[in-house]
Design a protein around this motif. Sequence first.
Motif, mmCIF file in Angstrom:
data_model
loop_
_atom_site.group_PDB
_atom_site.id
_atom_site.type_symbol
_atom_site.label_atom_id
_atom_site.label_comp_id
_atom_site.label_asym_id
_atom_site.label_seq_id
_atom_site.Cartn_x
_atom_site.Cartn_y
_atom_site.Cartn_z
ATOM 1 N N LYS A 150 0.857 -1.176 0.000
ATOM 2 C CA LYS A 150 0.000 0.000 0.000
ATOM 3 C C LYS A 150 0.897 1.230 0.000
ATOM 4 C CE LYS A 150 -0.691 -0.691 4.970
ATOM 5 N NZ LYS A 150 -1.692 -0.942 6.028
ATOM 6 N N TRP B 297 -3.494 4.082 -0.153
ATOM 7 C CA TRP B 297 -4.269 3.221 -1.040
ATOM 8 C C TRP B 297 -3.490 1.942 -1.343
ATOM 9 C CZ3 TRP B 297 -1.269 7.226 -2.406
ATOM 10 C CH2 TRP B 297 -0.361 7.054 -3.447
ATOM 11 N N SER C 115 -1.806 -1.062 -3.433
ATOM 12 C CA SER C 115 -1.099 -1.082 -4.707
ATOM 13 C C SER C 115 -1.849 -1.887 -5.756
ATOM 14 C CB SER C 115 0.308 -1.652 -4.519
ATOM 15 O OG SER C 115 1.003 -1.713 -5.733
ATOM 16 N N LYS C 116 -2.447 -3.010 -5.318
ATOM 17 C CA LYS C 116 -3.212 -3.813 -6.255
ATOM 18 C C LYS C 116 -4.312 -4.554 -5.514
ATOM 19 C CE LYS C 116 -0.287 -7.973 -6.109
ATOM 20 N NZ LYS C 116 0.499 -8.932 -6.900
ATOM 21 N N SER C 117 -5.360 -4.854 -6.232
ATOM 22 C CA SER C 117 -6.457 -5.644 -5.694
ATOM 23 C C SER C 117 -6.655 -6.843 -6.618
ATOM 24 C CB SER C 117 -7.733 -4.798 -5.622
ATOM 25 O OG SER C 117 -8.145 -4.405 -6.918
ATOM 26 N N VAL D 46 -7.435 -5.068 -10.174
ATOM 27 C CA VAL D 46 -6.578 -4.143 -10.914
ATOM 28 C C VAL D 46 -5.280 -3.892 -10.151
ATOM 29 C CG1 VAL D 46 -7.630 -2.125 -9.823
ATOM 30 C CG2 VAL D 46 -6.523 -1.886 -12.070
ATOM 31 N N TYR D 47 -4.206 -3.620 -10.910
ATOM 32 C CA TYR D 47 -2.935 -3.200 -10.338
ATOM 33 C C TYR D 47 -2.837 -1.685 -10.494
ATOM 34 C CZ TYR D 47 2.044 -2.481 -9.695
ATOM 35 O OH TYR D 47 3.247 -2.030 -9.254
ATOM 36 N N LYS D 48 -2.733 -0.970 -9.363
ATOM 37 C CA LYS D 48 -2.708 0.492 -9.392
ATOM 38 C C LYS D 48 -1.290 1.051 -9.333
ATOM 39 C CE LYS D 48 -7.147 0.780 -6.959
ATOM 40 N NZ LYS D 48 -7.843 1.276 -5.750
ATOM 41 N N GLU E 109 0.058 5.703 -8.022
ATOM 42 C CA GLU E 109 -0.669 6.516 -8.987
ATOM 43 C C GLU E 109 -0.075 7.918 -9.075
ATOM 44 O OE1 GLU E 109 -4.978 6.028 -9.165
ATOM 45 O OE2 GLU E 109 -4.796 4.778 -7.387
ATOM 46 N N SER F 65 -14.967 9.833 -5.199
ATOM 47 C CA SER F 65 -13.899 8.866 -5.389
ATOM 48 C C SER F 65 -13.692 8.107 -4.087
ATOM 49 C CB SER F 65 -12.597 9.574 -5.800
ATOM 50 O OG SER F 65 -11.538 8.676 -5.802
ATOM 51 N N LYS G 117 -10.893 5.737 -3.698
ATOM 52 C CA LYS G 117 -9.710 4.952 -4.015
ATOM 53 C C LYS G 117 -8.925 4.541 -2.783
ATOM 54 C CE LYS G 117 -8.886 6.797 -8.670
ATOM 55 N NZ LYS G 117 -7.931 7.510 -9.548
#
Length: 469
Positions: free
Chosen positions: A195, A220, A222-224, A227-229, A232, A251, A253
């Motif tokens: 995160k 936030w 990094s990935k779920s 999706v891989y974020k 950002e 939002s 996020k």
Amino acid sequence: MRRLIRIFLFSFLPFYVCSQSNTLYSHLNKDFIDLSQDVRFAYLDTNNNFRIGPKFFALSSVESTNITNTYLLGLSFDANINDKLMMSGLYEYLNGDYNLEIKNYQDSLDIYYPGFGLENNRFQFNAQYLPNSFITLDVGYGKQFIGNGYQSLLLSDIASSYPYLKLSTKFGPVEYYNIYTTFINPGMTDFGRKKHATIHYLDIAIKENIHLGVFESILWQSKSEEVYKGYELAYFNPVIFYRPVEFSQHSSKGNALMGANLNLLFKSVTVYGQFLLDDLNISRQKDGDENYQEGFFQNKYGYQLGLKGKIGGVKYLLEYNQVQPYTYGHRTILQNYSHMNQPLAHPLGANFKELINLLEIRKGNWTYKLKTMFTNVGLDSLNTHYGQNIFASDYDASTGGQYSYGNFNGQGVNTMIFSFQPEVSFNFKSISLFGMIFYRAKTSNLLDQTLIFYSVGIKTFPFKAFQDY
């Protein structure tokens, strides 16, 4: 949310006359009044450009008939490369057969040692570059502390180290900090699930002895599964209050926290305080919910009030902290306010009240210390979640899940914790010989526990061998 921001700002405008001094510190050079501080370790200084110094701590404790030992070896250095570039570092190796109180804490966190993470050694470093007179760039692996007290409700240095990029900007009486970093929860199914966080901190010097700090943190995952974020780019925006503006546009996020840090200095007396706002739902009553009552679980906040100072050779600190249930937690467990299974703010998590008293007297080479703590916390029993454990999902709240009402501070298994820690030390140059007693009583309807340890040791720097709770 815009209304919430207005309320937050106007609530603190009156405190511009009783605010706080610059209080964002690196763990390597934290320099506020720390009553746990002993002598500083000695340096080998080479031409004033490079300094290296040893660190040593050894403690032997007796509890009933059990004897345990803890020791730490370390090395620190500072290097001034030139007028614009400076570096500092610290390596520590820790070992021993730790006392029962530490062992229980290790098991509950599933880490090697509090503040060390998964290993029995740690390395911290910082490289600082000054491109001009008003901008400073720090890159390192360590931790930060925001506040003037014993605890911090905004950002503390109790957890393990983490990588960071810090940008400090100063214009006259205004100092502004941007911190970009990455945290991790090792207990998650996928250890690689990280995160990320962006932290903003604005410090305003109203007068030389009157400061106000405004804090914002956005965290936030990094990935779920979907999706891989990653990190950002939008969160590199250096403007404070950017996250609430985005949140007002629906939002969701990450996990956002806001806060304030204030300080007023009267000669040798400092009055300080903090306010932390994790979540606030002021529209729930208007939703037409016929079951509405006070204590909605999304009203998450905490505050700190403190007084500290020095009279002759006597230092003192008196501090009160209170954090409401479910604060620092999140509906998505990975996005709670933690790193390496330890909170990033107060070590108790949430759902508590505490009063801390520190006293230190120095006479010649002798130092006498006394720390007392009175804590009331609402703990969980088996398969319950009343808001103290920030590692549980908000949706699992035992008082009603996401529609949880009637919450109050200390709910759950109401537990009283009293700790008492006197210490006497003799300081000789850079070495301190000390003896101490650690006493802690924890009582509730389900628990009646008393621990008492008698310890002697030697140290060149302060190290915490017992946990307060």
